[in-house]
Design a protein around this motif. Structure first.
Motif, mmCIF file in Angstrom:
data_model
loop_
_atom_site.group_PDB
_atom_site.id
_atom_site.type_symbol
_atom_site.label_atom_id
_atom_site.label_comp_id
_atom_site.label_asym_id
_atom_site.label_seq_id
_atom_site.Cartn_x
_atom_site.Cartn_y
_atom_site.Cartn_z
ATOM 1 N N UNK A 1 -14.905 48.015 -9.745
ATOM 2 C CA UNK A 1 -13.643 47.408 -9.312
ATOM 3 C C UNK A 1 -12.915 48.351 -8.359
ATOM 4 N N UNK A 2 -12.836 49.620 -8.736
ATOM 5 C CA UNK A 2 -12.145 50.614 -7.916
ATOM 6 C C UNK A 2 -12.843 50.802 -6.577
ATOM 7 N N UNK A 3 -14.173 50.931 -6.601
ATOM 8 C CA UNK A 3 -14.946 51.126 -5.377
ATOM 9 C C UNK A 3 -14.723 49.985 -4.384
ATOM 10 N N UNK A 4 -14.591 48.767 -4.916
ATOM 11 C CA UNK A 4 -14.417 47.588 -4.066
ATOM 12 C C UNK A 4 -12.949 47.296 -3.742
ATOM 13 N N UNK A 5 -12.039 48.155 -4.256
ATOM 14 C CA UNK A 5 -10.628 47.977 -3.958
ATOM 15 C C UNK A 5 -9.976 46.834 -4.715
ATOM 16 N N UNK A 6 -10.565 46.447 -5.858
ATOM 17 C CA UNK A 6 -10.010 45.362 -6.661
ATOM 18 C C UNK A 6 -9.130 45.929 -7.770
#
Length: 146
Positions: free
Chosen positions: A59-64
């Motif tokens: 989630x963090x890596x994808x900016x979510x």
């Protein structure tokens, strides 16, 4: 709905599902008295945490944004576990509760795999598949305790 939203939805489902597993197993570890059974619970908790951490990282890596369980859901789950173990905290009953929960997890996982197939990123679908396989193995793991 665009692909970004599909990815966020599926990742948040995995995140919430694994959070529910972590919360429930943590609570059941305090209730169970069977040491051999607790070894299985600890192994299950470790894997739920691993899946939860992986979903959070993706989630963090994808900016979510992470959408964890609401306070209401946490309280509802806590009360449900307490209520269901109030009159019967036997290992057999706890194993049955876990198997029912894991079967529900398998059904939800299959529905989400079908819903997001070709719409979400392959690595996210792979994590959903991993969670489904884990839930299926949980059902088998607890059968001897019934």
């Amino acid at each position: 709905m665009n692909e970004t939203n599909q990815n966020a939805e599926l990742l948040n489902f995995i995140y919430q599902n694994s959070q529910m597993g972590v919360d429930t197993i943590t609570q059941l570890l305090d209730i169970s008295t069977d040491e051999n059974f607790k070894k299985h619970l600890h192994a299950q908790l470790k894997e739920y945490r691993s899946i939860h951490d992986k979903a959070a990282q993706m989630l963090e890596t994808n900016g979510f944004n992470e959408e964890g369980l609401s306070a209401f859901e946490k309280i509802r789950t806590y009360l449900m576990v307490n209520f269901q173990t109030l009159n019967d905290d036997s290992t057999s009953h706890i194993a049955e509760m876990l198997m029912v929960g894991s079967n529900m997890g398998v059904i939800d996982a299959i529905k989400n795999i079908h819903k997001y197939q070709g719409k979400a990123e392959p690595d996210i679908l792979e994590l959903m598949e991993h969670l489904k396989n884990f839930e299926e193995s949980n059902v088998e793991r607890f059968k001897p305790y019934l």
